[in-house]
Design a protein around this motif. Sequence first.
Motif, short mmCIF file in Angstrom:
data_model
loop_
_atom_site.label_atom_id
_atom_site.label_comp_id
_atom_site.label_asym_id
_atom_site.label_seq_id
_atom_site.Cartn_x
_atom_site.Cartn_y
_atom_site.Cartn_z
N ALA A 113 0.83 -1.20 0.00
CA ALA A 113 0.00 0.00 0.00
C ALA A 113 0.86 1.26 0.00
O ALA A 113 0.54 2.25 -0.67
CB ALA A 113 -0.93 -0.01 1.22
N LYS A 114 1.97 1.24 0.75
CA LYS A 114 2.87 2.38 0.76
C LYS A 114 3.52 2.57 -0.62
O LYS A 114 3.69 3.70 -1.09
CB LYS A 114 3.95 2.18 1.83
N ALA A 115 3.87 1.47 -1.26
CA ALA A 115 4.44 1.55 -2.60
C ALA A 115 3.39 2.06 -3.60
O ALA A 115 3.71 2.82 -4.52
CB ALA A 115 4.96 0.19 -3.04
N TRP A 116 2.15 1.66 -3.38
CA TRP A 116 1.05 2.06 -4.26
C TRP A 116 0.87 3.58 -4.27
O TRP A 116 0.77 4.20 -5.34
CB TRP A 116 -0.22 1.36 -3.81
N VAL A 117 0.87 4.21 -3.10
CA VAL A 117 0.70 5.67 -3.08
C VAL A 117 1.94 6.37 -3.64
O VAL A 117 1.83 7.45 -4.23
CB VAL A 117 0.35 6.20 -1.67
N ALA A 118 3.12 5.75 -3.49
CA ALA A 118 4.32 6.32 -4.10
C ALA A 118 4.18 6.31 -5.63
O ALA A 118 4.61 7.26 -6.31
CB ALA A 118 5.55 5.53 -3.68
N TYR A 119 3.54 5.27 -6.15
CA TYR A 119 3.30 5.20 -7.59
C TYR A 119 2.33 6.30 -8.04
O TYR A 119 2.55 6.93 -9.09
CB TYR A 119 2.74 3.82 -7.95
N LEU A 120 1.28 6.53 -7.25
CA LEU A 120 0.34 7.60 -7.59
C LEU A 120 1.06 8.95 -7.66
O LEU A 120 0.75 9.79 -8.50
CB LEU A 120 -0.80 7.66 -6.56
N ASN A 121 2.01 9.14 -6.76
CA ASN A 121 2.78 10.39 -6.77
C ASN A 121 3.71 10.46 -7.98
O ASN A 121 3.91 11.53 -8.57
CB ASN A 121 3.58 10.52 -5.47
N LEU A 122 4.28 9.32 -8.35
CA LEU A 122 5.18 9.29 -9.51
C LEU A 122 4.45 9.68 -10.78
O LEU A 122 4.97 10.44 -11.61
CB LEU A 122 5.80 7.90 -9.66
N ILE A 123 3.22 9.19 -10.94
CA ILE A 123 2.46 9.49 -12.16
C ILE A 123 1.66 10.78 -12.01
O ILE A 123 0.94 11.17 -12.93
CB ILE A 123 1.52 8.33 -12.54
#
Length: 283
Positions: A113-123
């Motif tokens: 889940a932490k990696a998931w929100v990092a991905y949202l920030n990346l895109i």
Amino acid sequence: MKFSTSTLSGLAALMLLGAGGVQAALQPYTSQGVNLVYSTDQDLTWTADANLFNTLCEAKGGTAPAICPNLIAAIIAAGSPVAHTPSGSFPSPHDVVDTEFDQTNGRMTWFAAKAWVAYLNLIAYGGATDWRLWQADPSDTNCSSIDPVGQHQGFGCIGNELGYLYYEEGGVTPPNPGPPISTLSPLSNMFSNLQDWIYWSGTEYAPNPYHAWYFNSENGAQVNVNKGSEVPHAWAVRPGQLEPDSQPIPTVSVLGLGLLGLLLAGLARARIRSLGASGDSAL
């Protein structure tokens, strides 16, 4: 029944105010084509899709159980390893692997889940780069119980961001167990894919950081579980409101327009009668 000119003027003004002057606690909007919901009470923006990972995964069109391996690879590249408070078998940083995502229903581990929100920030999802998991508050005295080490938990925890959404903005009376979140019309009218299950917070359980807090959206309880559990879903928030794609123009319902027209017509007739009476008296 006849109304005075001042009464009709006041009613018309109230209707016009009601058409555009009331601000709802939850306001749906779009930013860069993405559906979002802004909470004026909490000054937070939520993704309108409460199971967004699952929606994006299904859109890839793969075959279960590996429906979206490329999306998961991109998430891991964006957010792994995950720094956290090490405990037990979870050293820090933690390397996220693809088996921490359930591609059939959108559930995942806390690290995923932490990696998931990092991905949202990346895109820059919706144009934002400050997405995070919602926060729990284990010091919230509104909670219905306290665990043996002094952490507040249970029902009625409106100090946590998802708890506030559920109880205060969803219309549930704390501290009693509530109904499934998908049955709360103030929320189901705003959000899609609400899960009557559990959602990860971004908050570790301080007495034992092997665990993190979650919210049970089936009954409204704040509890904790080990970070490696693949049971919860993830729901991202960010502070404030993004720039909307377009500002909605206040509208009045068809019935409201009809009533407003009648009021204005009555106001006009009252003024004509008043002018006529003034002319008669002058003669």
